[in-house]
Write an enzyme that holds these catalytic residues in place. Structure first.
Site, PDB file in Angstrom:
ATOM      1  N   HIS A 153       0.819  -1.216   0.000  1.00 50.38           N
ATOM      2  CA  HIS A 153       0.000   0.000   0.000  1.00 50.38           C
ATOM      3  C   HIS A 153       0.853   1.267   0.000  1.00 50.38           C
ATOM      4  CE1 HIS A 153      -4.061  -1.771   0.703  1.00 50.38           C
ATOM      5  NE2 HIS A 153      -3.300  -2.816   1.008  1.00 50.38           N
ATOM      6  N   ASP A 361       3.750   9.358  -1.104  1.00 52.94           N
ATOM      7  CA  ASP A 361       2.588   8.607  -0.643  1.00 52.94           C
ATOM      8  C   ASP A 361       2.308   7.472  -1.620  1.00 52.94           C
ATOM      9  OD1 ASP A 361       0.367   8.020   0.896  1.00 52.94           O
ATOM     10  OD2 ASP A 361      -0.314  10.095   0.977  1.00 52.94           O
TER      11      ASP A 361
HETATM   12  C1  G6P Z   1      -0.976   3.257   6.045  1.00 53.63           C
HETATM   13  C2  G6P Z   1      -0.536   1.814   5.859  1.00 53.63           C
HETATM   14  C3  G6P Z   1      -1.535   0.862   6.479  1.00 53.63           C
HETATM   15  C4  G6P Z   1      -1.803   1.256   7.931  1.00 53.63           C
HETATM   16  C5  G6P Z   1      -2.283   2.704   7.990  1.00 53.63           C
HETATM   17  C6  G6P Z   1      -2.523   3.190   9.419  1.00 53.63           C
HETATM   18  O1  G6P Z   1      -2.070   3.530   5.249  1.00 53.63           O
HETATM   19  O2  G6P Z   1      -0.350   1.532   4.488  1.00 53.63           O
HETATM   20  O3  G6P Z   1      -1.034  -0.458   6.451  1.00 53.63           O
HETATM   21  O4  G6P Z   1      -2.748   0.398   8.534  1.00 53.63           O
HETATM   22  O5  G6P Z   1      -1.292   3.519   7.392  1.00 53.63           O
HETATM   23  O6  G6P Z   1      -1.367   3.031  10.197  1.00 53.63           O
HETATM   24  P1  G6P Z   1      -1.328   2.129  11.514  1.00 53.63           P
HETATM   25  O7  G6P Z   1       0.119   2.039  11.869  1.00 53.63           O
HETATM   26  O8  G6P Z   1      -2.143   2.904  12.513  1.00 53.63           O
HETATM   27  O9  G6P Z   1      -1.954   0.798  11.169  1.00 53.63           O
END
Ligand code: G6P
Length: 470
Positions: A153, A361
């Site tokens: 992602h 990003d």
């Molecule tokens: C990004 C990453 C995700 C992640 C999200 C939130 O979008 O690609 O994998 O879940 O951030 O971050 P966190 O560390 O809170 O899961």
């Protein structure tokens, strides 16, 4: 039809606030059967082997607990203090502690051990994001022969940044054990291809590394999207209207410039506020006529670089307030908390400018949601970083270099002055692109490519990795 097993660090929670990804995969799982597997969100003292299945609003979710120490090394450590900054080309913000890699590996092994007994031979496994790069290797080491796909992602790093990551060679070998690796943008596939073709430089000892064979792995760009029409409906829902009314009262006719981002250094928040400061400084006619709202929910706040980002934002917002605020006018509002999708949809619709300027990003779904939420008769303008994956598909945005705050200030001026006809024409192009790259088609196209050749009607797969990058 084969079942689909989705694996990610976080699993979807209860309630209607789910993002586009969860909604799309939920739909896929409802049609195809299968379950979502991941961390339970619980930390325990001794390693757990039990998997708990839970029905979350009709979705079958399997979860395991992690020990506090493993989770720290895997999540705050290797994933978010090494991989996240390096993949976003912020090596200056990486902290390298050698032992974190063992924790990262151990958690991936634990996921594999817990998942393996739940699998059927023809299940298709779809692994998400940088926390779980080694999962296919670990499953294959235990004998799994399923089709396994991986979706990144976040951006894929340039070779120099990749070489700076401890154990990058093993991680790349791990990627070669997937059948399909999906990336957000063509630039990411190009960076991967660059590594695959040239591989690593000599090691310190000078001993040559064994080249990684990507011959069984297909790599391609699958840009993720949102459900823009659902966002359009949400933006006129009673809950969104409530937020719109509240804001209209506060704005007194001023034009709204809106940013919505996790509080993360990759989002370029201080640069964004500086660009706004330059707009007010260069063009006094905007004072008292515009208002900037930055919504920035805290994120990963046990990591010191995130605390520093939060402090930097406090400082620059304070500076802009001190410089331009008057007893009866404030140039900006900055809120460090999360809002639900309906409130955000209302804010997006009201905003004359959607300011989406990350330094780097993967995709940036705020850009997609902003486009979806606009009023077709009187849409706002998207000011977008050229370093977001979204820049590859949103040609009708005003694209900026987020490091160049003069340029972003000028883009803000253009957006605020843009006549309605041009706003409509640009928005129509943006909305067509958002529809064209919707999240449901994204998930379908990835899974179609991941299906076994027999199910796709293709006799052989002779593609190694796709170097089809212009
Ligand atoms: C990004 C990453 C995700 C992640 C999200 C939130 O979008 O690609 O994998 O879940 O951030 O971050 P966190 O560390 O809170 O899961």
């Amino acid at each position: 039809m084969s079942r689909i097993i989705v694996v990610s660090n976080r699993t979807p929670g209860k309630g209607p606030a789910a993002g586009g990804l969860a909604v799309a995969l939920r739909k896929t799982l409802a049609e195809r059967e299968g379950f979502w597997f991941g961390w339970s969100g619980k930390l325990v003292d001794t390693p757990a082997t039990d998997v708990r299945f839970e029905d979350i609003d009709g979705l079958s979710v399997a979860q395991i607990d992690l020990t506090r120490d493993d989770h720290h090394a895997y999540y705050a450590g290797f994933s978010n203090s090494i991989l996240w900054p390096s993949f976003h080309l912020r090596l200056d913000l990486a902290t390298i502690e050698a032992h974190w890699y063992e924790g990262y590996r151990r958690v991936n092994q634990q996921f594999a051990h817990a998942l393996l007994p739940l699998l059927k031979a023809d299940d298709i496994i779809w692994v998400h994001d940088y926390h779980l790069i080694p999962l296919a290797s670990e499953l294959r080491n235990l004998g799994a022969r399923n089709r396994i796909g991986f979706y990144l992602h976040i951006p894929f790093p340039t070779s120099d940044a990749l070489y700076a990551i401890p154990h990058h060679q093993e991680l790349m070998r791990d990627l070669s054990r997937y059948d399909l690796v999906g990336m957000q943008a063509l630039r990411d596939v190009a960076a991967f291809t660059e590594f695959a073709e040239h591989q690593a430089p000599a090691t310190l000892s000078g001993s040559p590394l064994q080249a990684i064979d990507f011959g069984r792995t297909e790599v391609d760009a699958f840009p993720i999207g949102s459900d823009p029409d659902a966002f359009a409906r949400l933006a006129t829902s009673p809950a969104a209207n409530k937020m719109v009314k509240r804001m209209e009262l506060a704005l007194h006719g001023q034009q709204l410039i809106l940013g919505v981002d996790r509080l993360d250094y990759s989002k370029g928040l201080p640069q964004r506020v500086e660009a706004y400061e330059k707009l007010l400084a260069n063009d006094p006619r905007f004072r008292r006529q515009v208002h900037m709202l930055q919504v920035a929910p805290p994120s990963r706040d046990t990591i010191k670089e995130y605390q520093a980002t939060s402090d930097a934002l406090d400082a620059i917002c304070g500076r802009v307030m001190g410089r331009f605020a008057e007893p009866d006018w404030q140039p900006l509002t900055y809120v460090k908390r999360a809002y639900g999708q309906p409130s955000l949809a209302g804010l997006y619709r009201l905003a004359r400018v959607g300011l989406v300027t990350p330094l780097r990003d993967g995709m940036n779904l705020v850009a997609h949601e902003y486009v979806g939420a606009q009023d077709p008769e009187d849409p706002g303008v998207l000011v977008l970083s050229r370093f977001a994956g979204a820049a590859e598909i949103f040609e009708d945005a005003i694209l900026v270099n987020p490091f160049d705050t003069d340029e972003t200030a000028e883009a803000l001026r253009m957006a605020l002055d843009m006549p309605r006809d041009e706003r409509i024409a640009r928005w129509q192009g943006l909305m067509a692109a958002a529809r064209n790259h919707n999240v449901e088609d994204w998930s379908k196209s990835f899974l179609e490519r991941l299906a076994p050749a027999s199910a796709r009607g293709t006799a052989t797969r002779d593609i190694l990795y796709l170097a089809s990058v212009a």
